[in-house]
Design a protein around this motif. Sequence first.
Motif, PDB file in Angstrom:
ATOM      1  N   VAL A   1       0.852  -1.182   0.000  1.00 39.27           N
ATOM      2  CA  VAL A   1       0.000   0.000   0.000  1.00 39.27           C
ATOM      3  C   VAL A   1       0.892   1.238   0.000  1.00 39.27           C
ATOM      4  N   VAL A   2       0.631   2.160  -0.908  1.00 42.58           N
ATOM      5  CA  VAL A   2       1.335   3.440  -0.949  1.00 42.58           C
ATOM      6  C   VAL A   2       0.340   4.534  -0.619  1.00 42.58           C
ATOM      7  N   ILE A   3       0.749   5.466   0.252  1.00 39.12           N
ATOM      8  CA  ILE A   3      -0.140   6.529   0.721  1.00 39.12           C
ATOM      9  C   ILE A   3       0.558   7.866   0.554  1.00 39.12           C
ATOM     10  N   SER A   4      -0.071   8.794  -0.170  1.00 38.92           N
ATOM     11  CA  SER A   4       0.468  10.150  -0.264  1.00 38.92           C
ATOM     12  C   SER A   4      -0.086  10.997   0.876  1.00 38.92           C
ATOM     13  N   THR A   5       0.609  12.092   1.173  1.00 41.02           N
ATOM     14  CA  THR A   5       0.337  12.892   2.382  1.00 41.02           C
ATOM     15  C   THR A   5       0.259  11.948   3.582  1.00 41.02           C
ATOM     16  N   ALA A   6       1.264  11.110   3.678  1.00 43.57           N
ATOM     17  CA  ALA A   6       1.217   9.993   4.624  1.00 43.57           C
ATOM     18  C   ALA A   6       1.316  10.416   6.079  1.00 43.57           C
TER      19      ALA A   6
ATOM     20  N   VAL B   1       3.495  -1.071   3.985  1.00 47.50           N
ATOM     21  CA  VAL B   1       2.990   0.293   3.814  1.00 47.50           C
ATOM     22  C   VAL B   1       4.154   1.246   3.552  1.00 47.50           C
ATOM     23  N   VAL B   2       4.045   1.966   2.447  1.00 43.14           N
ATOM     24  CA  VAL B   2       5.050   2.956   2.063  1.00 43.14           C
ATOM     25  C   VAL B   2       4.366   4.315   1.990  1.00 43.14           C
ATOM     26  N   GLY B   3       4.861   5.261   2.758  1.00 40.36           N
ATOM     27  CA  GLY B   3       4.297   6.597   2.769  1.00 40.36           C
ATOM     28  C   GLY B   3       5.091   7.551   1.904  1.00 40.36           C
ATOM     29  N   ILE B   4       4.413   8.562   1.390  1.00 44.52           N
ATOM     30  CA  ILE B   4       5.052   9.657   0.667  1.00 44.52           C
ATOM     31  C   ILE B   4       4.688  10.934   1.400  1.00 44.52           C
ATOM     32  N   ALA B   5       5.701  11.699   1.805  1.00 39.79           N
ATOM     33  CA  ALA B   5       5.475  12.897   2.609  1.00 39.79           C
ATOM     34  C   ALA B   5       6.487  13.959   2.210  1.00 39.79           C
TER      35      ALA B   5
ATOM     36  N   ILE C   1      -2.325  -1.118  -3.721  1.00 44.00           N
ATOM     37  CA  ILE C   1      -3.303  -0.093  -3.336  1.00 44.00           C
ATOM     38  C   ILE C   1      -2.569   1.240  -3.273  1.00 44.00           C
ATOM     39  N   TYR C   2      -3.130   2.233  -3.948  1.00 46.12           N
ATOM     40  CA  TYR C   2      -2.603   3.595  -3.848  1.00 46.12           C
ATOM     41  C   TYR C   2      -3.674   4.469  -3.234  1.00 46.12           C
ATOM     42  N   TYR C   3      -3.403   4.964  -2.034  1.00 49.12           N
ATOM     43  CA  TYR C   3      -4.319   5.859  -1.315  1.00 49.12           C
ATOM     44  C   TYR C   3      -3.851   7.282  -1.622  1.00 49.12           C
TER      45      TYR C   3
ATOM     46  N   ASP D   1       6.493   0.930   6.887  1.00 58.10           N
ATOM     47  CA  ASP D   1       7.691   0.185   6.531  1.00 58.10           C
ATOM     48  C   ASP D   1       8.746   1.074   5.884  1.00 58.10           C
ATOM     49  N   ALA D   2       8.292   2.102   5.180  1.00 57.77           N
ATOM     50  CA  ALA D   2       9.209   3.042   4.543  1.00 57.77           C
ATOM     51  C   ALA D   2       8.457   4.340   4.284  1.00 57.77           C
ATOM     52  N   ALA D   3       9.203   5.424   4.145  1.00 61.12           N
ATOM     53  CA  ALA D   3       8.598   6.716   3.819  1.00 61.12           C
ATOM     54  C   ALA D   3       9.546   7.469   2.893  1.00 61.12           C
ATOM     55  N   LEU D   4       8.983   8.077   1.847  1.00 61.65           N
ATOM     56  CA  LEU D   4       9.769   8.739   0.811  1.00 61.65           C
ATOM     57  C   LEU D   4       9.425  10.217   0.764  1.00 61.65           C
ATOM     58  N   ASP D   5      10.443  11.041   0.521  1.00 57.23           N
ATOM     59  CA  ASP D   5      10.270  12.485   0.448  1.00 57.23           C
ATOM     60  C   ASP D   5       9.957  12.868  -0.999  1.00 57.23           C
ATOM     61  N   TYR D   6       8.747  13.367  -1.244  1.00 56.00           N
ATOM     62  CA  TYR D   6       8.357  13.693  -2.619  1.00 56.00           C
ATOM     63  C   TYR D   6       9.135  14.890  -3.175  1.00 56.00           C
ATOM     64  N   ARG D   7       9.836  15.619  -2.322  1.00 52.83           N
ATOM     65  CA  ARG D   7      10.604  16.769  -2.786  1.00 52.83           C
ATOM     66  C   ARG D   7      11.911  16.361  -3.461  1.00 52.83           C
TER      67      ARG D   7
END
Length: 337
Positions: A151-156, A175-179, A219-221, A195-201
């Motif tokens: 599952v990938v979530i933006s504005t995580a 679960v991978v977040g994008i923040a 799943i993309y939230y 599990d991981a979080a990525l910086d969209y910048r």
Amino acid sequence: MPMQNQQVVLVSRPHGIPQASDFEIRTQPVPALSPGQFLVENAFLSVDPAMRGWTNAVANYSDPVPLGTVMRAFSAGRVIASRHPDYPQGSQVMGLLGWQRYAVSDGSDIRRIVRETDLPLSLSLGVLGLNGVTAYFALRMLGRPQAGETVVISTAAGAVGSIAGQLARMAGCRVVGIAGGADKCRICVDDFGFDAALDYRQDDLAQQLQAACPQGIDIYYDNTAGRISDIVLPQINRHARVIVCGTASIASWDPWPQGPRVERHLLNKAASMTGFLVWDYEDRYEEAIDHLAPLIRSGALRYREEILQGIEQAPGSIADLYQGRNLGKRLIRLDDE
């Protein structure tokens, strides 16, 4: 002499994100109650991304807030006087009571009577409010997570994304977040257990996403649309589910935004993309609360709040939200307790 009410009034129509200059704080006397009415003293005012759409001249899923009126907003407080049998004095309520210290209601703008009196009232505007209900139903009904999926979530790190991510982890998903920024990415992992979080910048977001999701994305939230979604969609799996919960990166709907076409991604992978509006689940609100409240009490579900003190903080709070300056659910506190 009647009590005086402080109200935040919309005085100009913003183009895109509302600024502090679009509002004024005015003082009005509190009107006397008629039969069937009650008076709420608001303790907390909510600041939500949806408020941008409510102020815009172009209607989306609700009519624009009329100029010269109290800003539409969710608020939570206590009934301090009542001529309504269903809302006795002392009741805690949450609803569309507006950005104001006092609200006269007949019950039509109340979303629920807050019964979780062992928990902070502020939660009724966040994890036990529309944010939590949105995360719960969007993930459960549209995402349909299965153990082992990604599952990938933006504005995580936000009020919705952080809850959705934790619920996905409880379902056995990766679960991978994008923040935005290192601090928010750290919060996603350390506080919310992603599990991981990525910086969209970062310029290499596509490569980071591929490394974090070696089995693709089931799943993309989506809370942002725009560039982030353009990067995520090519990496979705066959039968992936894309939940469109927000479009925070789109500054204006007039003119209508243009961008990459998504149809080939959906067709080639037999994937689905569905928009989510929490209003479609109003009759099931308590179901979500009954699921989420015990998780909060046990400590299994974590949350963050950013509480600003005083109604004078309200006018500029939406713009700050879209600048990513908040760390957690943003609220305005009116009482001094």
